[in-house]
Design an enzyme around this catalytic site. Structure first.
Site, PDB file in Angstrom:
ATOM      1  N   ASP A   1      -7.362  64.966  29.326  1.00 48.48           N
ATOM      2  CA  ASP A   1      -5.666  64.557  28.986  1.00 48.48           C
ATOM      3  C   ASP A   1      -4.907  63.641  29.816  1.00 48.48           C
ATOM      4  O   ASP A   1      -3.969  63.929  30.077  1.00 48.48           O
ATOM      5  CB  ASP A   1      -4.593  65.909  29.156  1.00 48.48           C
ATOM      6  CG  ASP A   1      -3.685  65.742  28.339  1.00 48.48           C
ATOM      7  OD1 ASP A   1      -3.001  64.683  27.701  1.00 48.48           O
ATOM      8  OD2 ASP A   1      -2.680  66.606  28.553  1.00 48.48           O
ATOM      9  N   LEU A   2      -5.818  62.375  29.970  1.00 51.19           N
ATOM     10  CA  LEU A   2      -5.464  61.258  30.586  1.00 51.19           C
ATOM     11  C   LEU A   2      -4.524  60.300  29.666  1.00 51.19           C
ATOM     12  O   LEU A   2      -5.035  59.675  28.970  1.00 51.19           O
ATOM     13  CB  LEU A   2      -6.646  60.596  31.143  1.00 51.19           C
ATOM     14  CG  LEU A   2      -7.490  61.526  32.177  1.00 51.19           C
ATOM     15  CD1 LEU A   2      -8.682  60.720  32.320  1.00 51.19           C
ATOM     16  CD2 LEU A   2      -6.723  61.802  33.326  1.00 51.19           C
ATOM     17  N   GLU A   3      -3.093  60.454  29.895  1.00 54.50           N
ATOM     18  CA  GLU A   3      -2.234  59.742  29.250  1.00 54.50           C
ATOM     19  C   GLU A   3      -1.886  58.227  29.789  1.00 54.50           C
ATOM     20  O   GLU A   3      -0.865  57.832  29.033  1.00 54.50           O
ATOM     21  CB  GLU A   3      -0.972  60.640  28.973  1.00 54.50           C
ATOM     22  CG  GLU A   3      -1.463  61.955  28.248  1.00 54.50           C
ATOM     23  CD  GLU A   3      -0.220  62.960  27.955  1.00 54.50           C
ATOM     24  OE1 GLU A   3       0.809  62.529  28.048  1.00 54.50           O
ATOM     25  OE2 GLU A   3      -0.317  64.111  27.737  1.00 54.50           O
ATOM     26  N   ASN A   4      -2.471  58.078  30.650  1.00 50.94           N
ATOM     27  CA  ASN A   4      -2.308  56.718  31.313  1.00 50.94           C
ATOM     28  C   ASN A   4      -3.354  55.883  31.322  1.00 50.94           C
ATOM     29  O   ASN A   4      -3.502  54.829  32.246  1.00 50.94           O
ATOM     30  CB  ASN A   4      -1.597  56.819  32.804  1.00 50.94           C
ATOM     31  CG  ASN A   4      -0.431  57.766  32.935  1.00 50.94           C
ATOM     32  OD1 ASN A   4       0.738  57.397  32.272  1.00 50.94           O
ATOM     33  ND2 ASN A   4      -0.611  58.826  33.663  1.00 50.94           N
TER      34      ASN A   4
ATOM     35  N   GLN B   1      -2.434  64.270  20.030  1.00 53.54           N
ATOM     36  CA  GLN B   1      -1.281  64.855  20.069  1.00 53.54           C
ATOM     37  C   GLN B   1      -0.406  63.926  18.996  1.00 53.54           C
ATOM     38  O   GLN B   1      -0.043  62.877  19.164  1.00 53.54           O
ATOM     39  CB  GLN B   1      -0.508  64.482  21.605  1.00 53.54           C
ATOM     40  CG  GLN B   1      -1.396  64.945  22.703  1.00 53.54           C
ATOM     41  CD  GLN B   1      -0.673  64.672  24.016  1.00 53.54           C
ATOM     42  OE1 GLN B   1       0.361  64.505  24.005  1.00 53.54           O
ATOM     43  NE2 GLN B   1      -1.541  64.416  24.900  1.00 53.54           N
TER      44      GLN B   1
END
Length: 568
Positions: free
Chosen positions: A392-395, A452
C-alpha cells in the site's frame, strides 16, 4: 545426403581413426570380464563437481543441469572454428591391464577415446543423437603404463555435444577415482507442500547415495532437481494430478516412490492459499484515530483477509518492522495479538501485514533495499504468523526493484503466500504506470489488487470517458481497465471506505458496491457503463477499515460480505 564429416586434410586422419576404433570395439567384445574388485578410475565421472579433474580446449566446456543422463549435471562442449571441444583428464591405471571405457553422449558428433595406453590407443564415436547414447570400447595398458589420457570431443562446425557418466572400469590404478555407484533406494515421505492454480510444490526425504531426483507427473518425467523439493508449474487450474519421485545417480534411477495426488486451485493468478473464490478484505488499524478500537478477534467473520496496518520503515533502506500499539489499543498485548491471529487462521481467515499507507515512507529502489524488504517482511511473517503482505505504497514505487523484492519474498515464504496490493486510482490508469507494471510482473504470485476507489476525484474509464467517484460507473469503468489490462478477474477487487468517516471522499453506500459487483460478474445493475463481457471470477471487495466499519455498526461488512460470498 551424407551427414558424416568430410575426408580431406585433417579430417581424413579422423576417418581412419574411426575405422580403427570400430574394429577395436568389436575386438574388445571378447575381452576378459572385469574382476569384482574393479573400479571406475575416472574422477568426477558425472561432472557433479563441475569441471573438476577435466580440462577442455579453448574454454569449450561447461557444466549444465539439463539434459543429464544421471545425477544433476552433465558436460556441454561446443566446437568452434578450428577447435573440436576436446575435454580430457589423466587417469591412473595399472600396467598390463584391460579397461572398459564407456560414456553417455547426446547432441552433435561425439567421440570418446584414450591415448597413452602404451599399446594401441582407441576411440569410438557417434553422429548426432537426439537422446542419450552409450559409447563403449576397451583398451589394454603396456607393461610400464601407469596413466592414460581419456578424452571426449566433438567435430569441427558441428553443434555442441553433451557427455555424462564416463567410466574407465578396471583394476584400481590408485588414483582415487570414483567408485562404481549403485542405484539409490526409492525416496520416501513424498508429500504436497503447497498448491496454486498453476503449480504444485512437493517435498520428500533424502536418499543416501543419490545425486539428484526425478519428478514424474502422471507417469511422465517433468523435472529433475538436486534437492529434496520441487515445484511443478504449468498446470491447469482445478485439476488433479498424480506425482511420484525417483532418486538418481550415475548408476541409474531408483524405482518410483508411492504416488501422491494434488489438486490445483481454481483459475486465477498466483498466490492465494486456500482463500474462497470470492473474498472480502478489511484493513485493521494498529492505532487509534477515532475509529472503534479493535482486537484481531473483534474483526467480523465476513472478512476473509485481514490486513494489519501498518509495518513501519526502519533506518535500513527497504527494511520494515512492526510494533503493536498496545497503549493505543487499550493494553492489547503482543501475545494476545499472536493468539488472535492463530485463531483467525484456524477459522480459515488470512492475516497479512500491510506496508505503507498514506504516510508510509518505505522505499525499495535498488537490489540491496529489495533484499532488505524481502528479508524483513519474511521475518515478520515468521514472528507473528502473518500469511503474507499487502503493498500500500501511496508515494510511488520502483517496478523493477519491488518486483525483485516480492519474488525474493515469495521464494522464502512459498506458493501459499498471500500477496495483495492497494494502489490509488491514478496508479492503475495505464499498464505503463509502475504500480500496474509491478502487479503484472508478479501476476503468477499475486492474490488480488484492491484499488482504492476514493480520495481521487474524476478518472478515465476503460472506454476513455471521464467518470466521477461515488457512482456505480466509476467502480465498473475503472475496474475494467485492470480486467482488460492483463490481470486475471480473480486478482481484481473493489476498495471502498466503510463509512463517510473512513475517507475524505468517494464513499458509496454498500448497495452501490453490490451493484458494481453484480454489473461486473453478472451484467446486471449496471449504470450507464456496461462492460463488454462479465467477469464471474472477480475476487471481491476491500474496505478501509474494519475499525470504521465497527464504528458504523458493521453496516458495510454485513451488507457487502454476504453479497461477495454469493457471487457466481
Amino acid at each position: 545426403m551424407d551427414r558424416a564429416p568430410g575426408t580431406t586434410g585433417r579430417r581424413r586422419v579422423w576417418a581412419a581413426a574411426v575405422v580403427s576404433a570400430l574394429a577395436l570395439s568389436f575386438a574388445g567384445a571378447g575381452a576378459t570380464p572385469a574382476a569384482a574388485a574393479d573400479v571406475n578410475n575416472a574422477k568426477n565421472a558425472g561432472f557433479e563437481a563441475g569441471l573438476g579433474s577435466w580440462t577442455c580446449s579453448a574454454n569449450s566446456g561447461t557444466v549444465v543441469s539439463s539434459p543429464v543422463h544421471g545425477g544433476a549435471s552433465a558436460l556441454k562442449a561446443t566446437p568452434s572454428g578450428q577447435d573440436n571441444a576436446r575435454c580430457s583428464q589423466t587417469v591412473a591405471v595399472k600396467p598390463n591391464s584391460t579397461y572398459q571405457l564407456s560414456g553417455w553422449v547426446q547432441g552433435g558428433y561425439a567421440y570418446l577415446g584414450v591415448t597413452g595406453t602404451g599399446t594401441t590407443d582407441v576411440s569410438t564415436w557417434t553422429p548426432d543423437s537426439s537422446s542419450w547414447k552409450q559409447l563403449r570400447t576397451s583398451f589394454t595398458t603396456g607393461s610400464s603404463t601407469t596413466s592414460v589420457t581419456v578424452y571426449t570431443h566433438g567435430w569441427y562446425g558441428q553443434q555442441a555435444y553433451y557427455a555424462d557418466d564416463l567410466s574407465v572400469f578396471g583394476p584400481d590404478g590408485g588414483g582415487g577415482g570414483d567408485p562404481e555407484p549403485t542405484v539409490p533406494g526409492t525416496p520416501g515421505g513424498l508429500g504436497v507442500s503447497g498448491t496454486t492454480s498453476t503449480s504444485v510444490s512437493l517435498a520428500w526425504n533424502a536418499v543416501s547415495g543419490a545425486t539428484g531426483y526425478t519428478v514424474y507427473r502422471d507417469g511422465t518425467k517433468v523435472t529433475a532437481v538436486t534437492g529434496t523439493s520441487a515445484t511443478v508449474t504449468g498446470l491447469a487450474a482445478a485439476t488433479s494430478y498424480s506425482f511420484q519421485v525417483a532418486a538418481t545417480n550415475a548408476a541409474g534411477e531408483s524405482a518410483k516412490s508411492a504416488a501422491v495426488t494434488a489438486r490445483t486451485k481454481e483459475s486465477g493468478g498466483g498466490g492465494g492459499g486456500d482463500l474462497p473464490r470470492h473474498a472480502v478484505t478489511g484493513y485493521w488499524q494498529n492505532f487509534n484515530n477515532g475509529a472503534a478500537v479493535q482486537k484481531i478477534s473483534d474483526v467480523p467473520a465476513q472478512y476473509d483477509i485481514i490486513a494489519v496496518a501498518f509495518a513501519d520503515a526502519t533506518g535500513t533502506p527497504g527494511a520494515v518492522t512492526f510494533n503493536l500499539d498496545s497503549a493505543g489499543l487499550n493494553g492489547y498485548t503482543v501475545d494476545q495479538f499472536k493468539a488472535d491471529i492463530r485463531a483467525k487462521q484456524a477459522a480459515g481467515k488470512k492475516v497479512i501485514i500491510s506496508v505503507g499507507g498514506e504516510k508510509g515512507t518505505v522505499s525499495v529502489n535498488d537490489s540491496a533495499s529489495a533484499t532488505n524488504f524481502a528479508n524483513s517482511v519474511y521475518a515478520l511473517m515468521q514472528e507473528y504468523g502473518f500469511d503474507g503482505v499487502d503493498i500500500d505504497l501511496e508515494n510511488g514505487l520502483n517496478a523493477t526493484y519491488m518486483t525483485q523484492a516480492l519474488r525474493a519474498l515469495s521464494a522464502k515464504a512459498g506458493p501459499s503466500m498471500i500477496l495483495t496490493m492497494a494502489p490509488q486510482t491514478i496508479d492503475m490508469q495505464s499498464t505503463s504506470n509502475s504500480y500496474f507494471q509491478t502487479a503484472l510482473n508478479v501476476k503468477d504470485i499475486l492474490t488480488v489488487v484492491n484499488m482504492q476507489y476514493y480520495n481521487s476525484g474524476s478518472m478515465l474509464g476503460c472506454d476513455g470517458k471521464v467518470y466521477s467517484q461515488g457512482s456505480v460507473d466509476f467502480l465498473t469503468a475503472l475496474a475494467c481497465i485492470q480486467l482488460e489490462g492483463g490481470l486475471d478477474p480473480s486478482q481484481v477487487g473493489l476498495g471502498l471506505p466503510a463509512s463517510t468517516r473512513g475517507a475524505g471522499s468517494g464513499y458509496v453506500a454498500p448497495s452501490v458496491v453490490n451493484a458494481a459487483l453484480d454489473c461486473l460478474t453478472r451484467g446486471t445493475n449496471c449504470g450507464s457503463f456496461k462492460p463488454s463481457k462479465t467477469y464471474p471470477s472477480l475476487r471481491g471487495a476491500m474496505t478501509w477499515s474494519t475499525n470504521w466499519d465497527a464504528t458504523a455498526g458493521n453496516a458495510w461488512s454485513n451488507a457487502v460480505g454476504p453479497h461477495v460470498h454469493a457471487l457466481p
